[in-house]
Design a protein around this motif. Structure first.
Motif, PDB file in Angstrom:
ATOM      1  N   HIS A  10       0.836  -1.201   0.000  1.00 31.33           N
ATOM      2  CA  HIS A  10       0.000   0.000   0.000  1.00 31.33           C
ATOM      3  C   HIS A  10       0.874   1.256   0.000  1.00 31.33           C
ATOM      4  O   HIS A  10       0.579   2.218  -0.702  1.00 31.33           O
ATOM      5  CB  HIS A  10      -0.957  -0.009   1.192  1.00 31.33           C
ATOM      6  CG  HIS A  10      -1.941   1.109   1.142  1.00 31.33           C
ATOM      7  ND1 HIS A  10      -1.819   2.237   1.901  1.00 31.33           N
ATOM      8  CD2 HIS A  10      -3.056   1.291   0.374  1.00 31.33           C
ATOM      9  CE1 HIS A  10      -2.818   3.061   1.626  1.00 31.33           C
ATOM     10  NE2 HIS A  10      -3.579   2.509   0.707  1.00 31.33           N
ATOM     11  N   LEU A  61      -3.904  -4.816  -5.123  1.00 32.25           N
ATOM     12  CA  LEU A  61      -4.513  -4.148  -3.971  1.00 32.25           C
ATOM     13  C   LEU A  61      -6.038  -4.253  -3.981  1.00 32.25           C
ATOM     14  O   LEU A  61      -6.665  -4.335  -2.924  1.00 32.25           O
ATOM     15  CB  LEU A  61      -4.084  -2.687  -3.918  1.00 32.25           C
ATOM     16  CG  LEU A  61      -2.658  -2.449  -3.427  1.00 32.25           C
ATOM     17  CD1 LEU A  61      -2.302  -0.978  -3.521  1.00 32.25           C
ATOM     18  CD2 LEU A  61      -2.467  -2.958  -2.020  1.00 32.25           C
ATOM     19  N   ALA A 109      -6.398   0.265   4.072  1.00 30.67           N
ATOM     20  CA  ALA A 109      -6.567   0.760   2.700  1.00 30.67           C
ATOM     21  C   ALA A 109      -7.940   1.381   2.482  1.00 30.67           C
ATOM     22  O   ALA A 109      -8.508   1.266   1.409  1.00 30.67           O
ATOM     23  CB  ALA A 109      -6.346  -0.382   1.724  1.00 30.67           C
TER      24      ALA A 109
END
Length: 195
Positions: free
Chosen positions: A4, A32, A43
């Motif tokens: 991330h 992701l 996230a």
């Protein structure tokens, strides 16, 4: 977590030149989008960052990156990370982009998502919000492409017996009687009569 952070640094670089076709950046977005549901707290800004990229740079993005971004958002929507009403305005904005495959992907997702929402017994609040948005797009004279797609989505949902209420039928009729008769003949009447 490190992926991330790597994405955030790559995002900063990508924003400097959004027209590049960086396959590594696309692969990172794909990765992701698959793991974000497992790390929602870490996230949580990821979906809004993707939507921001598409909103700001839709016309200059390479088709590959644009397609990857939309696919990632669809995956996040299917996993209930992103709300349907967050994606609907973005997708109708992206219908203006001259990318036939992208428009087909978004159209199919909108129809499938509305079907999925209504198959579960129907989330009436989300369903009503989506209907209101599509009705407003149909009434919009500013964006002809979005009006056509809104009518197309409503007709498809009517054909699949998902939205069969009188309000939807009236809006389809209103779309068919709009100033732009090309919308009515080409997209409207032909789709209703198909088996």
């Amino acid at each position: 977590l490190s992926q991330h952070r790597h994405f955030l640094s790559q995002l900063q670089l990508f924003r400097l030149n959004p027209s590049t076709n960086d396959s590594k950046f696309g692969g990172l977005i794909n990765f992701l989008s698959h793991v974000t549901p497992c790390y929602r707290d870490t996230a949580q800004q990821f979906p809004s960052q993707l939507m921001g990229l598409l909103t700001q740079h839709a016309t200059v993005l390479s088709p590959g990156i644009r397609h990857t971004l939309v696919q990632a958002l669809i995956l996040l929507r299917n996993r209930d990370v992103v709300d349907a009403m967050a994606l609907l305005p973005l997708f109708f904005h992206l219908f203006q982009v001259q990318d036939k495959n992208l428009r087909e992907l978004m159209y199919n997702h909108i129809v499938a998502d509305m079907r999925k929402i209504n198959l579960k017994g129907g989330n009436t609040k989300t369903n009503r919000s989506c209907q209101n948005y599509l009705y407003s797009m149909l009434d919009s004279d500013q964006n002809e492409v979005a009006s056509k797609k809104a009518l197309d989505v409503m007709i498809e949902l009517y054909r699949k017996r998902i939205w069969v209420d009188e309000r939807t039928v009236n809006m389809i009729g209103k779309g068919c009687a709009s100033k732009n008769m090309r919308v009515a003949v080409r997209w409207g009447l032909g789709r209703i009569t198909q088996p």
